[in-house]
Design a protein around this motif. Structure first.
Motif, PDB file in Angstrom:
ATOM      1  N   LEU A   1      73.345  21.002  50.610  1.00 46.77           N
ATOM      2  CA  LEU A   1      73.860  22.129  49.831  1.00 46.77           C
ATOM      3  C   LEU A   1      74.782  23.026  50.657  1.00 46.77           C
ATOM      4  CD1 LEU A   1      70.631  23.174  47.877  1.00 46.77           C
ATOM      5  CD2 LEU A   1      72.667  22.043  46.940  1.00 46.77           C
ATOM      6  N   VAL A   2      74.614  23.036  51.965  1.00 44.32           N
ATOM      7  CA  VAL A   2      75.404  23.949  52.799  1.00 44.32           C
ATOM      8  C   VAL A   2      76.360  23.211  53.731  1.00 44.32           C
ATOM      9  CG1 VAL A   2      73.537  25.644  52.732  1.00 44.32           C
ATOM     10  CG2 VAL A   2      73.717  24.098  54.679  1.00 44.32           C
ATOM     11  N   ARG A   3      76.335  21.897  53.706  1.00 47.66           N
ATOM     12  CA  ARG A   3      77.118  21.110  54.656  1.00 47.66           C
ATOM     13  C   ARG A   3      78.620  21.385  54.550  1.00 47.66           C
ATOM     14  NH1 ARG A   3      75.341  15.249  54.065  1.00 47.66           N
ATOM     15  NH2 ARG A   3      73.367  16.229  54.701  1.00 47.66           N
ATOM     16  N   SER A   4      79.087  21.703  53.363  1.00 48.05           N
ATOM     17  CA  SER A   4      80.517  21.921  53.165  1.00 48.05           C
ATOM     18  C   SER A   4      80.959  23.360  53.439  1.00 48.05           C
ATOM     19  CB  SER A   4      80.912  21.552  51.729  1.00 48.05           C
ATOM     20  OG  SER A   4      80.239  22.391  50.802  1.00 48.05           O
TER      21      SER A   4
ATOM     22  N   GLY B   1      68.645  36.662  48.355  1.00 50.32           N
ATOM     23  CA  GLY B   1      68.081  35.863  49.433  1.00 50.32           C
ATOM     24  C   GLY B   1      68.157  34.371  49.177  1.00 50.32           C
ATOM     25  N   ASP B   2      67.754  33.926  47.993  1.00 50.76           N
ATOM     26  CA  ASP B   2      67.801  32.501  47.676  1.00 50.76           C
ATOM     27  C   ASP B   2      69.235  31.993  47.606  1.00 50.76           C
ATOM     28  OD1 ASP B   2      65.054  32.374  47.577  1.00 50.76           O
ATOM     29  OD2 ASP B   2      64.945  32.725  45.417  1.00 50.76           O
ATOM     30  N   GLN B   3      70.118  32.822  47.068  1.00 52.74           N
ATOM     31  CA  GLN B   3      71.533  32.432  46.988  1.00 52.74           C
ATOM     32  C   GLN B   3      72.135  32.283  48.381  1.00 52.74           C
ATOM     33  OE1 GLN B   3      73.997  35.121  44.621  1.00 52.74           O
ATOM     34  NE2 GLN B   3      75.752  34.697  45.949  1.00 52.74           N
ATOM     35  N   TYR B   4      71.771  33.196  49.293  1.00 48.91           N
ATOM     36  CA  TYR B   4      72.305  33.129  50.651  1.00 48.91           C
ATOM     37  C   TYR B   4      71.894  31.841  51.352  1.00 48.91           C
ATOM     38  CZ  TYR B   4      73.789  38.056  50.600  1.00 48.91           C
ATOM     39  OH  TYR B   4      74.413  39.240  50.330  1.00 48.91           O
ATOM     40  N   LYS B   5      70.722  31.327  51.053  1.00 50.27           N
ATOM     41  CA  LYS B   5      70.269  30.095  51.707  1.00 50.27           C
ATOM     42  C   LYS B   5      71.114  28.893  51.282  1.00 50.27           C
ATOM     43  CE  LYS B   5      65.551  31.700  52.452  1.00 50.27           C
ATOM     44  NZ  LYS B   5      64.118  31.544  52.146  1.00 50.27           N
ATOM     45  N   GLN B   6      71.791  29.008  50.156  1.00 51.70           N
ATOM     46  CA  GLN B   6      72.691  27.950  49.709  1.00 51.70           C
ATOM     47  C   GLN B   6      74.155  28.299  49.967  1.00 51.70           C
ATOM     48  OE1 GLN B   6      71.857  26.653  45.684  1.00 51.70           O
ATOM     49  NE2 GLN B   6      69.667  27.026  45.925  1.00 51.70           N
TER      50      GLN B   6
ATOM     51  N   ASP C   1      78.033  31.143  54.137  1.00 55.72           N
ATOM     52  CA  ASP C   1      79.254  31.912  54.384  1.00 55.72           C
ATOM     53  C   ASP C   1      79.124  33.326  53.826  1.00 55.72           C
ATOM     54  OD1 ASP C   1      80.370  29.685  55.592  1.00 55.72           O
ATOM     55  OD2 ASP C   1      81.464  29.058  53.789  1.00 55.72           O
ATOM     56  N   ALA C   2      78.574  33.452  52.629  1.00 60.56           N
ATOM     57  CA  ALA C   2      78.398  34.771  52.019  1.00 60.56           C
ATOM     58  C   ALA C   2      77.404  35.604  52.817  1.00 60.56           C
ATOM     59  CB  ALA C   2      77.938  34.627  50.572  1.00 60.56           C
ATOM     60  N   TYR C   3      76.336  34.960  53.263  1.00 61.50           N
ATOM     61  CA  TYR C   3      75.333  35.694  54.037  1.00 61.50           C
ATOM     62  C   TYR C   3      75.916  36.175  55.354  1.00 61.50           C
ATOM     63  CZ  TYR C   3      71.195  36.652  56.860  1.00 61.50           C
ATOM     64  OH  TYR C   3      70.257  37.244  57.682  1.00 61.50           O
ATOM     65  N   TRP C   4      76.608  35.306  56.073  1.00 63.10           N
ATOM     66  CA  TRP C   4      77.163  35.694  57.361  1.00 63.10           C
ATOM     67  C   TRP C   4      78.231  36.762  57.205  1.00 63.10           C
ATOM     68  CZ3 TRP C   4      76.008  36.601  61.902  1.00 63.10           C
ATOM     69  CH2 TRP C   4      76.929  36.639  62.952  1.00 63.10           C
ATOM     70  N   ALA C   5      79.005  36.700  56.130  1.00 62.43           N
ATOM     71  CA  ALA C   5      80.003  37.742  55.871  1.00 62.43           C
ATOM     72  C   ALA C   5      79.320  39.094  55.672  1.00 62.43           C
ATOM     73  CB  ALA C   5      80.837  37.380  54.644  1.00 62.43           C
ATOM     74  N   MET C   6      78.193  39.103  54.947  1.00 63.75           N
ATOM     75  CA  MET C   6      77.445  40.344  54.744  1.00 63.75           C
ATOM     76  C   MET C   6      76.916  40.884  56.069  1.00 63.75           C
ATOM     77  SD  MET C   6      74.092  41.646  54.520  1.00 63.75           S
ATOM     78  CE  MET C   6      72.981  40.304  54.060  1.00 63.75           C
ATOM     79  N   VAL C   7      76.350  40.013  56.904  1.00 65.77           N
ATOM     80  CA  VAL C   7      75.805  40.440  58.194  1.00 65.77           C
ATOM     81  C   VAL C   7      76.921  40.977  59.092  1.00 65.77           C
ATOM     82  CG1 VAL C   7      74.675  39.650  60.310  1.00 65.77           C
ATOM     83  CG2 VAL C   7      73.824  38.900  58.077  1.00 65.77           C
ATOM     84  N   GLN C   8      78.059  40.286  59.099  1.00 64.58           N
ATOM     85  CA  GLN C   8      79.181  40.754  59.916  1.00 64.58           C
ATOM     86  C   GLN C   8      79.684  42.121  59.450  1.00 64.58           C
ATOM     87  OE1 GLN C   8      81.678  37.101  59.574  1.00 64.58           O
ATOM     88  NE2 GLN C   8      81.866  37.300  61.794  1.00 64.58           N
ATOM     89  N   ASP C   9      79.619  42.349  58.164  1.00 65.82           N
ATOM     90  CA  ASP C   9      80.109  43.616  57.611  1.00 65.82           C
ATOM     91  C   ASP C   9      79.133  44.757  57.875  1.00 65.82           C
ATOM     92  OD1 ASP C   9      81.914  45.240  56.029  1.00 65.82           O
ATOM     93  OD2 ASP C   9      80.397  45.166  54.449  1.00 65.82           O
ATOM     94  N   LEU C  10      77.832  44.505  57.696  1.00 68.04           N
ATOM     95  CA  LEU C  10      76.845  45.580  57.758  1.00 68.04           C
ATOM     96  C   LEU C  10      76.191  45.740  59.127  1.00 68.04           C
ATOM     97  CD1 LEU C  10      74.839  45.232  54.401  1.00 68.04           C
ATOM     98  CD2 LEU C  10      76.587  46.922  54.982  1.00 68.04           C
ATOM     99  N   VAL C  11      75.814  44.636  59.746  1.00 65.72           N
ATOM    100  CA  VAL C  11      74.911  44.696  60.902  1.00 65.72           C
ATOM    101  C   VAL C  11      75.649  44.596  62.238  1.00 65.72           C
ATOM    102  CG1 VAL C  11      72.873  43.697  61.983  1.00 65.72           C
ATOM    103  CG2 VAL C  11      73.090  43.663  59.494  1.00 65.72           C
ATOM    104  N   VAL C  12      76.525  43.611  62.377  1.00 68.60           N
ATOM    105  CA  VAL C  12      77.149  43.349  63.673  1.00 68.60           C
ATOM    106  C   VAL C  12      77.887  44.569  64.235  1.00 68.60           C
ATOM    107  CG1 VAL C  12      78.886  41.950  64.878  1.00 68.60           C
ATOM    108  CG2 VAL C  12      77.255  40.860  63.309  1.00 68.60           C
ATOM    109  N   PRO C  13      78.604  45.364  63.417  1.00 62.57           N
ATOM    110  CA  PRO C  13      79.286  46.530  63.981  1.00 62.57           C
ATOM    111  C   PRO C  13      78.340  47.570  64.596  1.00 62.57           C
ATOM    112  CG  PRO C  13      80.216  45.984  61.847  1.00 62.57           C
ATOM    113  CD  PRO C  13      78.974  45.160  61.990  1.00 62.57           C
ATOM    114  N   LEU C  14      77.057  47.510  64.244  1.00 58.94           N
ATOM    115  CA  LEU C  14      76.091  48.472  64.788  1.00 58.94           C
ATOM    116  C   LEU C  14      75.336  47.935  65.997  1.00 58.94           C
ATOM    117  CD1 LEU C  14      74.616  50.018  61.527  1.00 58.94           C
ATOM    118  CD2 LEU C  14      76.065  51.134  63.206  1.00 58.94           C
ATOM    119  N   TRP C  15      75.652  46.714  66.418  1.00 61.64           N
ATOM    120  CA  TRP C  15      74.993  46.140  67.595  1.00 61.64           C
ATOM    121  C   TRP C  15      75.836  46.393  68.833  1.00 61.64           C
ATOM    122  CZ3 TRP C  15      76.403  40.882  69.689  1.00 61.64           C
ATOM    123  CH2 TRP C  15      75.637  40.570  70.811  1.00 61.64           C
ATOM    124  N   SER C  16      75.199  46.902  69.900  1.00 63.95           N
ATOM    125  CA  SER C  16      75.886  47.083  71.178  1.00 63.95           C
ATOM    126  C   SER C  16      75.627  45.871  72.057  1.00 63.95           C
ATOM    127  CB  SER C  16      75.404  48.352  71.890  1.00 63.95           C
ATOM    128  OG  SER C  16      75.978  48.424  73.176  1.00 63.95           O
TER     129      SER C  16
END
Length: 236
Positions: free
Chosen positions: A219-222, A53-58, A61-76
């Motif tokens: 920390l996330v601007r780039s 969780g703390d790593q994702y806040k910095q 890109d890694a967090y969004w990749a995880m969400v796209q892989d796990l969660v988005v395919p299950l949303w209608s």
């Protein structure tokens, strides 16, 4: 005669029992599919937040990749939009308006994902049961509980729809709150051809403000996510 009546009764009993077993078998497969799919989702998503969780806040890109892989395919997206606005209202929009709305909804889901990350506080999710809608084939409710160590449990319902290849979620309810229930008035009023521009601009502004704030963090601007939002701001 009594023997004949007895045999007829036994035949009807056997037929009834076979029909009952067949119906139970048909229901068992979707139930198992749902449980396997969503237990895997919640276990992986919860573990990722707990461990990173703390790593994702910095590293958005890694967090969004995880969400796209796990969660988005299950949303209608389709069922969510039809619940919010009705299929007729969506069909009444022009092709350009529908494409614009499609992109805005994708960015809105991205914002929701980062709001979940912002509000994560160690909760884990436990699935309780699946209930199928007797009056609407292909609809079900996944009953689960969010559990905290130092906070009251929260019962949550995910509304599911069978889209052939997968049971996807399209709405969430907890307590008195329903996402579609809370938002549908605004969507049904706003998604008319004459009101569309103002309505879509309001949704886009909410997303823009969220990611402007997020990407002000040095920390996330780039990150690629922030580059994408910077490019979108220049276009819009």
């Amino acid at each position: 005669m009594a023997c004949a009546h007895g045999m007829a009764f036994l035949r009807r009993l056997v037929i009834f029992w076979l029909a009952l077993c067949w119906g139970m078998a048909l229901n068992a497969a979707p139930r198992e599919d749902i449980l396997l799919t969503y237990e895997a989702l919640l276990n992986q998503f919860g573990a990722a937040l707990a461990q990173k969780g703390d790593q994702y806040k910095q590293d958005p890109d890694a967090y969004w990749a995880m969400v796209q892989d796990l969660v988005v395919p299950l949303w209608s997206k389709r069922a969510s939009l039809e619940g919010l606005a009705t299929a007729e209202k969506v069909a009444a929009l022009s092709e350009a308006q529908q494409q614009s709305l499609d992109g805005i909804l994708d960015r809105t889901v991205q914002r929701y994902a980062f709001e979940i990350l912002d509000n994560y506080s160690g909760q884990r999710f436990v699935i309780n049961d699946v209930t199928f809608d007797e009056h609407a084939p292909g609809r079900a409710v996944l009953d689960m509980t969010a559990v905290w160590d130092n906070f009251p449990d929260l019962d949550i319902e995910l509304m599911l729809i069978d889209e052939g290849d997968m049971w996807r979620f399209y709405n969430i309810r907890y307590g008195w709150f329903s996402y579609i229930g809370a938002k549908k008035w605004a969507y049904r009023r706003g998604l008319s051809p004459e009101r569309f521009d103002a309505f879509s601009a309001g949704l886009a502004n909410k997303n823009r403000r969220h990611f402007q704030t997020l990407c002000n963090n040095e920390l996330v601007r780039s990150s690629q996510l922030c580059h994408n939002w910077h490019d979108r701001l220049l276009i819009e």
